[in-house]
Design a protein around this motif. Structure first.
Motif, short mmCIF file in Angstrom:
data_model
loop_
_atom_site.label_atom_id
_atom_site.label_comp_id
_atom_site.label_asym_id
_atom_site.label_seq_id
_atom_site.Cartn_x
_atom_site.Cartn_y
_atom_site.Cartn_z
N ILE A 62 0.85 -1.19 0.00
CA ILE A 62 0.00 0.00 0.00
C ILE A 62 0.88 1.24 0.00
N HIS A 63 0.61 2.16 -0.90
CA HIS A 63 1.32 3.44 -0.92
C HIS A 63 0.40 4.53 -0.37
N VAL A 64 0.87 5.22 0.66
CA VAL A 64 0.09 6.30 1.27
C VAL A 64 0.68 7.62 0.79
N LEU A 65 -0.08 8.32 -0.06
CA LEU A 65 0.41 9.54 -0.71
C LEU A 65 0.13 10.77 0.17
N GLY A 66 1.04 11.73 0.09
CA GLY A 66 0.86 12.96 0.88
C GLY A 66 0.88 12.68 2.36
N ALA A 126 -2.87 2.77 -4.08
CA ALA A 126 -2.33 4.06 -3.63
C ALA A 126 -3.49 4.82 -3.01
N VAL A 127 -3.26 5.44 -1.86
CA VAL A 127 -4.34 6.16 -1.19
C VAL A 127 -3.83 7.50 -0.69
N THR A 164 -1.12 17.61 -9.47
CA THR A 164 -1.52 17.35 -10.85
C THR A 164 -0.51 16.43 -11.55
N THR A 165 0.77 16.67 -11.28
CA THR A 165 1.81 15.80 -11.84
C THR A 165 1.66 14.38 -11.32
N THR A 166 1.28 14.26 -10.05
CA THR A 166 1.06 12.93 -9.46
C THR A 166 -0.15 12.25 -10.10
N LYS A 171 9.21 12.70 -0.19
CA LYS A 171 9.18 13.39 -1.48
C LYS A 171 7.79 13.24 -2.09
N ALA A 172 7.51 13.99 -3.14
CA ALA A 172 6.24 13.85 -3.85
C ALA A 172 6.19 12.50 -4.55
#
Length: 473
Positions: free
Chosen positions: A292-296, A382-383, A398-400, A363-364
């Motif tokens: 699981i990837h936790v974004l931000g 990804a969440v 937006t790039t993400t 990082k972003a």
């Protein structure tokens, strides 16, 4: 102010002492600070005890109120009102105005204080009592040279009116109509009462010196079972067992426990929901390693990361849960370099060789993908929890989005409320992302049940992961 704790929102609304947090009652009347008129106390002892902390804000607010009055009243002048009654006719315009008013006040306070206002001081500005009908506060009436008392609703105590005429104009809507971002068609008055009960519950827990209420069941399911046909009440039996020593636990107390539990458990339950709805079969429940990837990712995800073990408990065939927390804010929390650490699990998971691994990437997300190069592998999900991506770091997010879409990564984005979810869904659509199966924007079935009153306004609520703003792969 009691320096150990931040005053509850009820203190900003004059319903609790700013120092000891004891709530108003006939036996416990509250009195205003006569200088700034922005805090209340249950007695002289609390006022004296709080003065060393409160005095800077007290003097600063009194100093800036008159000088910034003209600018604030100019902002109000753009809000459309009924020419006869003075009732606002466009709530969105009022919300925008009140946000700008708060910004002006905080900027002036910062200059006067020669420092940034503390969190408790910002709360006094954000949740200042304002009339439901016209949006004015006692401070803005003073700026007009008027002395007007803004009075609380006698039922909930957390919404206000400045005159009987304005109360008559809003009373039925406030007390009877389903409200903005409310649950189960509840009115604003009923939602306010729920918020009040949740504040009182949190205070009870804090007074027991156990800090913020945190709970997650330690049982492990014998097999995966769909979570699409259940809701938060599924945790009732486990809560009742764990709190069986509360011999006087009644139905309302159990409901309060469920709401409090949902605040943190919303994260793992939203992940499980996303995995289920974005996959065509249950193969993911039988994987050796679930990625699981936790974004931000930021403080909230890290400080409550222990609750993610609920994923292992509900998917017993998975042996390893790997959570990769990715976000620029991590640099302040975990350092500037990537790191990997194993996490302790419950006895049952440990005995069966099941484990959790946390990886931190400060990082972003799109930068993380680029840096990994050919070594990057799509996660199972990804969440991004409450990303506020329509308001903050829009270009980076937006790039993400483009990276997620290009690599066809199963993704879930959540938002605090409906308005935010719609704004984020609009951004997704702008880069060609369409949510899977009409899943978003919609209320999150596993959003937190702790609804909080929106700051800088007179209506609206927000909650952790309340809405699904995007669900795509």
């Amino acid at each position: 102010m009691n320096t150990k704790l931040i005053p509850p929102i009820t203190a900003s609304f004059f319903q609790a002492c700013h120092y000891c947090f004891k709530h108003y009652s006939a036996a416990n009347p509250l009195s205003r600070c006569a200088n700034c008129m922005h805090v209340v106390y249950c007695g002289k002892a609390c006022q004296i005890a709080d003065w060393p902390v409160h005095k800077e804000f007290c003097r600063a607010y009194r100093a800036v109120e008159r000088p910034c009055g003209a600018e604030i009243l100019r902002l109000y002048s753009f809000v459309p009102v009924d020419p006869v009654t003075g009732v606002v006719t466009n709530s969105r315009e009022l919300a925008g105005c009140l946000g700008e008013v708060a910004t002006v006040i905080l900027q002036n306070l910062e200059e006067e204080l020669e420092r940034q206002p503390r969190r408790d001081e910002r709360y006094l500005v954000a949740w200042e009592p304002r009339c439901l009908a016209c949006g004015h506060s006692e401070a803005t009436f003073r700026m007009q040279g008027k002395r007007v008392d803004v009075l609380p609703c006698r039922d909930c105590g957390l919404s206000f009116y400045c005159s009987s005429e304005h109360w008559d104009a809003v009373k039925d809507t406030h007390q009877k109509s389903p409200c903005q971002d409310g649950r189960n068609n509840l009115s604003q008055c009923s939602m306010n009462k729920l918020s009040f009960h949740d504040v009182r519950f949190a205070q009870v827990i804090e007074n027991e010196n156990v800090g913020e209420f945190e709970w997650a069941p330690e049982r492990t399911m014998t097999s995966w079972s769909s979570i699409q046909l259940i809701n938060w009440s599924d945790f009732s039996n486990h809560l009742s067992l764990d709190y069986s020593y509360c011999s006087k636990m009644d139905r309302e107390f159990l409901k309060a426990l469920i709401r409090a539990s949902s605040e943190n458990l919303s994260m793992p339950m939203t992940i499980l929901w996303g995995l289920e709805v974005l996959n065509t079969d249950a193969a993911w429940t039988r994987k050796h390693v679930l990625n699981i990837h936790v974004l931000g990712a930021a403080e909230k995800e890290l400080s409550k990361s222990h609750v993610f073990e609920e994923i292992l408990h509900r998917v017993p065939l998975v042996k390893t849960l790997k959570l990769t927390f990715i976000g620029p804010d991590l640099e302040q929390l975990t350092g500037s370099h990537p790191s990997v650490i194993p996490i302790d699990t419950c006895d049952q998971c440990s005995c069966t060789g099941r484990k959790i691994i946390h990886e931190f990437q400060p990082k972003a997300y799109h930068q993380y993908i680029t840096d990994q190069g050919i070594n990057f592998r799509n996660p199972d999900l990804a969440v991004a929890f409450n990303s506020v991506c329509s308001r903050e770091h829009v270009v980076s997010w937006t790039t993400t989005y483009h990276a997620l879409c290009h690599r066809r990564i199963p993704s879930i984005f959540t938002a605090y409320n409906r308005e935010e979810a719609l704004a984020e869904a609009f951004l997704f659509k702008g880069v060609g992302i369409v949510s899977h199966g009409n899943l978003a924007p919609k209320p999150n079935p596993w959003g937190s049940l702790i609804s909080k009153i929106e700051p800088n306004g007179v209506v609206g609520f927000y909650a952790n992961n309340a809405w699904i703003s995007g669900a795509f792969r």
